[in-house]
Design a protein around this motif. Structure first.
Motif, PDB file in Angstrom:
ATOM      1  N   TRP A  36       0.845  -1.181   0.000  1.00 30.74           N
ATOM      2  CA  TRP A  36       0.000   0.000   0.000  1.00 30.74           C
ATOM      3  C   TRP A  36       0.891   1.245   0.000  1.00 30.74           C
ATOM      4  O   TRP A  36       2.101   1.147   0.176  1.00 30.74           O
ATOM      5  CB  TRP A  36      -0.936   0.000   1.209  1.00 30.74           C
ATOM      6  N   ALA A  37       0.283   2.404  -0.216  1.00 32.69           N
ATOM      7  CA  ALA A  37       1.001   3.682  -0.180  1.00 32.69           C
ATOM      8  C   ALA A  37       0.089   4.750   0.406  1.00 32.69           C
ATOM      9  O   ALA A  37      -1.125   4.713   0.200  1.00 32.69           O
ATOM     10  CB  ALA A  37       1.431   4.087  -1.592  1.00 32.69           C
ATOM     11  N   VAL A  38       0.689   5.700   1.105  1.00 35.86           N
ATOM     12  CA  VAL A  38      -0.111   6.763   1.719  1.00 35.86           C
ATOM     13  C   VAL A  38      -0.810   7.624   0.676  1.00 35.86           C
ATOM     14  O   VAL A  38      -1.856   8.205   0.958  1.00 35.86           O
ATOM     15  CB  VAL A  38       0.703   7.656   2.687  1.00 35.86           C
ATOM     16  N   SER A  39      -0.287   7.694  -0.530  1.00 37.96           N
ATOM     17  CA  SER A  39      -0.900   8.510  -1.578  1.00 37.96           C
ATOM     18  C   SER A  39      -1.977   7.753  -2.363  1.00 37.96           C
ATOM     19  O   SER A  39      -2.574   8.299  -3.279  1.00 37.96           O
ATOM     20  CB  SER A  39       0.172   9.012  -2.548  1.00 37.96           C
ATOM     21  N   CYS A  40      -2.237   6.515  -1.989  1.00 39.33           N
ATOM     22  CA  CYS A  40      -3.206   5.672  -2.708  1.00 39.33           C
ATOM     23  C   CYS A  40      -4.531   5.644  -1.951  1.00 39.33           C
ATOM     24  O   CYS A  40      -4.637   5.039  -0.879  1.00 39.33           O
ATOM     25  CB  CYS A  40      -2.633   4.264  -2.855  1.00 39.33           C
ATOM     26  N   HIS A  41      -5.538   6.281  -2.529  1.00 39.52           N
ATOM     27  CA  HIS A  41      -6.859   6.332  -1.899  1.00 39.52           C
ATOM     28  C   HIS A  41      -7.460   4.929  -1.747  1.00 39.52           C
ATOM     29  O   HIS A  41      -8.012   4.588  -0.697  1.00 39.52           O
ATOM     30  CB  HIS A  41      -7.778   7.232  -2.722  1.00 39.52           C
ATOM     31  N   LEU A  42      -7.365   4.108  -2.784  1.00 39.90           N
ATOM     32  CA  LEU A  42      -7.900   2.735  -2.713  1.00 39.90           C
ATOM     33  C   LEU A  42      -7.223   1.922  -1.621  1.00 39.90           C
ATOM     34  O   LEU A  42      -7.865   1.115  -0.953  1.00 39.90           O
ATOM     35  CB  LEU A  42      -7.734   2.026  -4.056  1.00 39.90           C
ATOM     36  N   CYS A  43      -5.926   2.150  -1.449  1.00 39.35           N
ATOM     37  CA  CYS A  43      -5.191   1.438  -0.401  1.00 39.35           C
ATOM     38  C   CYS A  43      -5.775   1.760   0.965  1.00 39.35           C
ATOM     39  O   CYS A  43      -6.030   0.869   1.774  1.00 39.35           O
ATOM     40  CB  CYS A  43      -3.718   1.827  -0.417  1.00 39.35           C
ATOM     41  N   LYS A  44      -5.973   3.042   1.204  1.00 33.42           N
ATOM     42  CA  LYS A  44      -6.498   3.471   2.503  1.00 33.42           C
ATOM     43  C   LYS A  44      -7.888   2.900   2.747  1.00 33.42           C
ATOM     44  O   LYS A  44      -8.214   2.498   3.865  1.00 33.42           O
ATOM     45  CB  LYS A  44      -6.499   4.984   2.598  1.00 33.42           C
ATOM     46  N   GLU A  45      -8.702   2.851   1.704  1.00 33.88           N
ATOM     47  CA  GLU A  45     -10.042   2.278   1.843  1.00 33.88           C
ATOM     48  C   GLU A  45      -9.998   0.803   2.208  1.00 33.88           C
ATOM     49  O   GLU A  45     -10.886   0.297   2.876  1.00 33.88           O
ATOM     50  CB  GLU A  45     -10.833   2.456   0.545  1.00 33.88           C
ATOM     51  N   SER A  46      -8.972   0.103   1.770  1.00 35.07           N
ATOM     52  CA  SER A  46      -8.886  -1.339   2.013  1.00 35.07           C
ATOM     53  C   SER A  46      -8.284  -1.696   3.372  1.00 35.07           C
ATOM     54  O   SER A  46      -8.380  -2.845   3.811  1.00 35.07           O
ATOM     55  CB  SER A  46      -8.070  -2.017   0.905  1.00 35.07           C
ATOM     56  N   LEU A  47      -7.664  -0.749   4.057  1.00 29.99           N
ATOM     57  CA  LEU A  47      -6.955  -1.068   5.295  1.00 29.99           C
ATOM     58  C   LEU A  47      -7.869  -1.590   6.393  1.00 29.99           C
ATOM     59  O   LEU A  47      -7.465  -2.455   7.175  1.00 29.99           O
ATOM     60  CB  LEU A  47      -6.140   0.138   5.778  1.00 29.99           C
ATOM     61  N   SER A  48      -9.111  -1.121   6.456  1.00 25.57           N
ATOM     62  CA  SER A  48     -10.024  -1.653   7.476  1.00 25.57           C
ATOM     63  C   SER A  48     -10.317  -3.130   7.213  1.00 25.57           C
ATOM     64  O   SER A  48     -10.430  -3.920   8.152  1.00 25.57           O
ATOM     65  CB  SER A  48     -11.319  -0.840   7.531  1.00 25.57           C
ATOM     66  N   GLN A  49     -10.398  -3.508   5.946  1.00 23.64           N
ATOM     67  CA  GLN A  49     -10.619  -4.919   5.597  1.00 23.64           C
ATOM     68  C   GLN A  49      -9.403  -5.761   5.984  1.00 23.64           C
ATOM     69  O   GLN A  49      -9.545  -6.869   6.501  1.00 23.64           O
ATOM     70  CB  GLN A  49     -10.902  -5.068   4.105  1.00 23.64           C
ATOM     71  N   ILE A  50      -8.221  -5.231   5.756  1.00 26.14           N
ATOM     72  CA  ILE A  50      -6.998  -5.933   6.156  1.00 26.14           C
ATOM     73  C   ILE A  50      -6.996  -6.162   7.663  1.00 26.14           C
ATOM     74  O   ILE A  50      -6.662  -7.251   8.143  1.00 26.14           O
ATOM     75  CB  ILE A  50      -5.740  -5.117   5.730  1.00 26.14           C
ATOM     76  N   ASN A  51      -7.392  -5.148   8.428  1.00 27.10           N
ATOM     77  CA  ASN A  51      -7.477  -5.290   9.886  1.00 27.10           C
ATOM     78  C   ASN A  51      -8.464  -6.380  10.280  1.00 27.10           C
ATOM     79  O   ASN A  51      -8.191  -7.176  11.185  1.00 27.10           O
ATOM     80  CB  ASN A  51      -7.857  -3.959  10.535  1.00 27.10           C
ATOM     81  N   GLU A  52      -9.610  -6.422   9.616  1.00 28.13           N
ATOM     82  CA  GLU A  52     -10.602  -7.469   9.903  1.00 28.13           C
ATOM     83  C   GLU A  52     -10.036  -8.849   9.616  1.00 28.13           C
ATOM     84  O   GLU A  52     -10.219  -9.777  10.401  1.00 28.13           O
ATOM     85  CB  GLU A  52     -11.875  -7.248   9.082  1.00 28.13           C
TER      86      GLU A  52
END
Length: 149
Positions: A36-52
């Motif tokens: 992932w990257a901090v400049s990637c909006h899609l990445c940030k959206e997916s992080l909650s799923q990764i946590n789950e």
């Protein structure tokens, strides 16, 4: 990276956040690596799923989740900003900050978000990239890691 390729070593990481892991510490455990990257909006959206997934599949399949922050621009190399985002999005699993792209190059990765699923023998069993990758990855986690009857 081709399917059945062995999990690469974690050498050349700029900095680890939430604890450092070696490949040897992962012996016998399946591993999910997410780029992932901090400049990637899609990445940030997916992080909650990764946590789950981390919570659910660590208990269910002994899955270890590891993040790789892969800078896409010079601005992304600010380690403090990466750490702020790791905290903001509640990433409690180990995250490699890969400012020199050492890990990125070992994985031959060109995408964020990107997901690499390794079985307990550390053989690559699934790769997925992009916004639609999450559903496919979860299906593969369940298919590849579930006990065979």
């Amino acid at each position: 990276m081709r399917l059945r390729t062995e999990l690469p070593i974690f050498q050349g990481v700029s900095e680890w956040v939430n604890g450092e892991l070696s490949k040897d510490e992962l012996t016998g455990k399946p591993v999910l690596i997410h780029f992932w990257a901090v400049s990637c909006h899609l990445c940030k959206e997916s992080l909650s799923q990764i946590n789950e997934w981390r919570e659910k599949y660590e208990a269910q399949y002994n899955l270890t989740v590891i993040g790789v922050h892969m800078p896409r621009s010079e601005k992304d190399t600010d380690i403090d900003v990466a750490k702020e985002n790791i905290q903001k999005y509640g990433l409690k699993h180990p995250v490699m900050i890969d400012n020199q792209h050492a890990i990125t190059d070992r994985f031959q990765n060109e995408h964020v978000p990107a997901y690499y699923l390794f079985d307990e023998n550390h053989q690559l069993r699934h790769f997925q990239a992009g916004e639609k990758g999450l559903k496919m990855v979860e299906q593969r986690i369940n298919k590849i890691l579930s006990p065979k009857e």
